[in-house]
Design a protein around this motif. Structure first.
Motif, PDB file in Angstrom:
ATOM      1  N   SER A  62       0.816  -1.217   0.000  1.00 58.56           N
ATOM      2  CA  SER A  62       0.000   0.000   0.000  1.00 58.56           C
ATOM      3  C   SER A  62       0.850   1.267   0.000  1.00 58.56           C
ATOM      4  O   SER A  62       0.477   2.264  -0.631  1.00 58.56           O
ATOM      5  CB  SER A  62      -0.928   0.004   1.212  1.00 58.56           C
ATOM      6  OG  SER A  62      -0.177  -0.124   2.415  1.00 58.56           O
ATOM      7  N   SER A  63       1.976   1.257   0.716  1.00 48.46           N
ATOM      8  CA  SER A  63       2.785   2.467   0.802  1.00 48.46           C
ATOM      9  C   SER A  63       4.207   2.109   1.221  1.00 48.46           C
ATOM     10  O   SER A  63       4.464   1.032   1.767  1.00 48.46           O
ATOM     11  CB  SER A  63       2.193   3.458   1.814  1.00 48.46           C
ATOM     12  OG  SER A  63       2.203   2.884   3.116  1.00 48.46           O
ATOM     13  N   LEU A  64       5.082   3.040   0.943  1.00 47.10           N
ATOM     14  CA  LEU A  64       6.482   2.943   1.361  1.00 47.10           C
ATOM     15  C   LEU A  64       6.845   4.241   2.061  1.00 47.10           C
ATOM     16  O   LEU A  64       6.780   5.322   1.461  1.00 47.10           O
ATOM     17  CB  LEU A  64       7.402   2.704   0.169  1.00 47.10           C
ATOM     18  CG  LEU A  64       8.893   2.677   0.465  1.00 47.10           C
ATOM     19  CD1 LEU A  64       9.246   1.475   1.335  1.00 47.10           C
ATOM     20  CD2 LEU A  64       9.699   2.636  -0.830  1.00 47.10           C
ATOM     21  N   VAL A  65       7.202   4.155   3.334  1.00 48.84           N
ATOM     22  CA  VAL A  65       7.494   5.332   4.157  1.00 48.84           C
ATOM     23  C   VAL A  65       8.979   5.363   4.470  1.00 48.84           C
ATOM     24  O   VAL A  65       9.552   4.364   4.950  1.00 48.84           O
ATOM     25  CB  VAL A  65       6.674   5.321   5.459  1.00 48.84           C
ATOM     26  CG1 VAL A  65       6.977   6.571   6.284  1.00 48.84           C
ATOM     27  CG2 VAL A  65       5.189   5.238   5.157  1.00 48.84           C
ATOM     28  N   VAL A  66       9.620   6.494   4.191  1.00 51.92           N
ATOM     29  CA  VAL A  66      11.040   6.703   4.473  1.00 51.92           C
ATOM     30  C   VAL A  66      11.165   7.911   5.386  1.00 51.92           C
ATOM     31  O   VAL A  66      10.653   8.995   5.072  1.00 51.92           O
ATOM     32  CB  VAL A  66      11.855   6.922   3.185  1.00 51.92           C
ATOM     33  CG1 VAL A  66      13.334   7.109   3.516  1.00 51.92           C
ATOM     34  CG2 VAL A  66      11.680   5.748   2.228  1.00 51.92           C
ATOM     35  N   SER A  67      11.833   7.723   6.508  1.00 46.88           N
ATOM     36  CA  SER A  67      12.031   8.820   7.468  1.00 46.88           C
ATOM     37  C   SER A  67      13.517   9.025   7.713  1.00 46.88           C
ATOM     38  O   SER A  67      14.332   8.113   7.514  1.00 46.88           O
ATOM     39  CB  SER A  67      11.312   8.525   8.793  1.00 46.88           C
ATOM     40  OG  SER A  67      11.867   7.374   9.409  1.00 46.88           O
ATOM     41  N   ILE A  68      13.868  10.225   8.147  1.00 45.43           N
ATOM     42  CA  ILE A  68      15.248  10.570   8.469  1.00 45.43           C
ATOM     43  C   ILE A  68      15.289  11.157   9.869  1.00 45.43           C
ATOM     44  O   ILE A  68      14.360  11.870  10.290  1.00 45.43           O
ATOM     45  CB  ILE A  68      15.826  11.563   7.434  1.00 45.43           C
ATOM     46  CG1 ILE A  68      17.307  11.835   7.732  1.00 45.43           C
ATOM     47  CG2 ILE A  68      15.039  12.854   7.410  1.00 45.43           C
ATOM     48  CD1 ILE A  68      17.990  12.666   6.661  1.00 45.43           C
ATOM     49  N   GLY A  69      16.342  10.834  10.605  1.00 47.44           N
ATOM     50  CA  GLY A  69      16.486  11.314  11.971  1.00 47.44           C
ATOM     51  C   GLY A  69      17.907  11.746  12.267  1.00 47.44           C
ATOM     52  O   GLY A  69      18.853  11.407  11.540  1.00 47.44           O
ATOM     53  N   VAL A 103       7.763  -0.772   4.457  1.00 48.18           N
ATOM     54  CA  VAL A 103       6.771  -1.067   3.433  1.00 48.18           C
ATOM     55  C   VAL A 103       5.703  -1.965   4.039  1.00 48.18           C
ATOM     56  O   VAL A 103       6.015  -2.889   4.800  1.00 48.18           O
ATOM     57  CB  VAL A 103       7.423  -1.734   2.194  1.00 48.18           C
ATOM     58  CG1 VAL A 103       8.088  -3.049   2.546  1.00 48.18           C
ATOM     59  CG2 VAL A 103       6.384  -1.955   1.095  1.00 48.18           C
ATOM     60  N   LYS A 104       4.454  -1.665   3.724  1.00 50.71           N
ATOM     61  CA  LYS A 104       3.320  -2.451   4.216  1.00 50.71           C
ATOM     62  C   LYS A 104       2.511  -2.943   3.026  1.00 50.71           C
ATOM     63  O   LYS A 104       2.397  -2.251   2.013  1.00 50.71           O
ATOM     64  CB  LYS A 104       2.419  -1.622   5.141  1.00 50.71           C
ATOM     65  CG  LYS A 104       3.032  -1.296   6.484  1.00 50.71           C
ATOM     66  CD  LYS A 104       2.022  -0.559   7.357  1.00 50.71           C
ATOM     67  CE  LYS A 104       2.582  -0.267   8.741  1.00 50.71           C
ATOM     68  NZ  LYS A 104       1.586   0.415   9.601  1.00 50.71           N
ATOM     69  N   GLY A 105       1.930  -4.134   3.185  1.00 48.20           N
ATOM     70  CA  GLY A 105       1.120  -4.682   2.111  1.00 48.20           C
ATOM     71  C   GLY A 105       0.381  -5.918   2.547  1.00 48.20           C
ATOM     72  O   GLY A 105       0.302  -6.245   3.738  1.00 48.20           O
ATOM     73  N   THR A 106      -0.165  -6.613   1.559  1.00 48.58           N
ATOM     74  CA  THR A 106      -0.915  -7.841   1.808  1.00 48.58           C
ATOM     75  C   THR A 106      -0.545  -8.876   0.753  1.00 48.58           C
ATOM     76  O   THR A 106      -0.200  -8.543  -0.389  1.00 48.58           O
ATOM     77  CB  THR A 106      -2.439  -7.592   1.753  1.00 48.58           C
ATOM     78  OG1 THR A 106      -2.775  -7.030   0.489  1.00 48.58           O
ATOM     79  CG2 THR A 106      -2.877  -6.689   2.884  1.00 48.58           C
TER      80      THR A 106
END
Length: 213
Positions: free
Chosen positions: A109-116, A175-178
């Protein structure tokens, strides 16, 4: 036999015979030979083969999380502003590879990339989802833009990093999905984290270490 004018009877006792040894009892069992029944042997082999095939099928067909790999990480821009308050401008370009290890198609469904920076999240970017065929892979590009983020709590560490000419960052991709399994949608997800050290002088990445979670 006479003693002092009186006759006394003398009784002689015979020694007690030794205790007789008990007779040992022996039980004789008839010699019996056992023959393996071919029908029972074939049945056992059939059950064992069925169990092995069932375990192998369950292992191959059971949904597993996809593999998420960071293929490319490019630093577009990094700039530190000292006034009016310490702030950061960071621009990163990432290419991630999503590999479906299952024998069923995968929809993420989506791919999330974060930086810290030093354990604090600075920002994140979300990419659109997609479809992966069985045992297939896809490459997803993501650009993370961070402008004017104020660094208040870690300003002293930031000044030290600027004096050394390098700033450490950490990126987290998820990444999240089914996965469709016999008309049933099974949720899956994958994560990967990277420790990145950026050079503030020539705008390059000195080192990056990535590990899945």
């Amino acid at each position: 036999m006479t003693t002092k004018g009186r006759e006394e009877a003398v009784v002689f006792y015979a020694p007690i015979p030794p205790h007789p040894v008990d007779d040992q009892t022996y039980v004789l069992l008839p010699l019996r030979t056992y023959r393996t029944n071919r029908h029972d042997l074939r049945r056992c082999l059939g059950v064992a083969t069925f169990l092995l095939l069932f375990v192998a099928a369950a292992y191959l067909l059971y949904p597993s999380d996809p593999d998420l790999t960071l293929v490319r990480l490019h630093l577009n821009n990094i700039q530190v502003h000292a006034s009016p308050q310490p702030s950061l401008d960071v621009s990163l370009f990432l290419t991630l590879r999503v590999f479906n290890r299952d024998f069923f198609s995968l929809n993420y469904s989506s791919l999330v990339v974060s930086i810290g920076y030093r354990g604090r999240e600075l920002g994140f970017v979300t990419s659109n989802g997609g479809h992966l065929r069985a045992r297939g892979s896809s490459y997803v590009n993501a650009t993370l833009e961070l402008n004017g983020f104020q660094v208040i709590h870690d300003v002293f560490y930031l000044l030290e990093d600027l004096a050394r000419g390098s700033i450490p960052f950490d990126t987290h991709s998820k990444v999240k999905g089914t996965v469709g399994l016999f008309f049933i949608q099974v949720p899956i997800q994958a994560r990967i984290s990277c420790e990145v050290i950026a050079n503030t002088t020539d705008q390059t990445i000195i080192r990056q270490d990535c590990y899945p979670q």
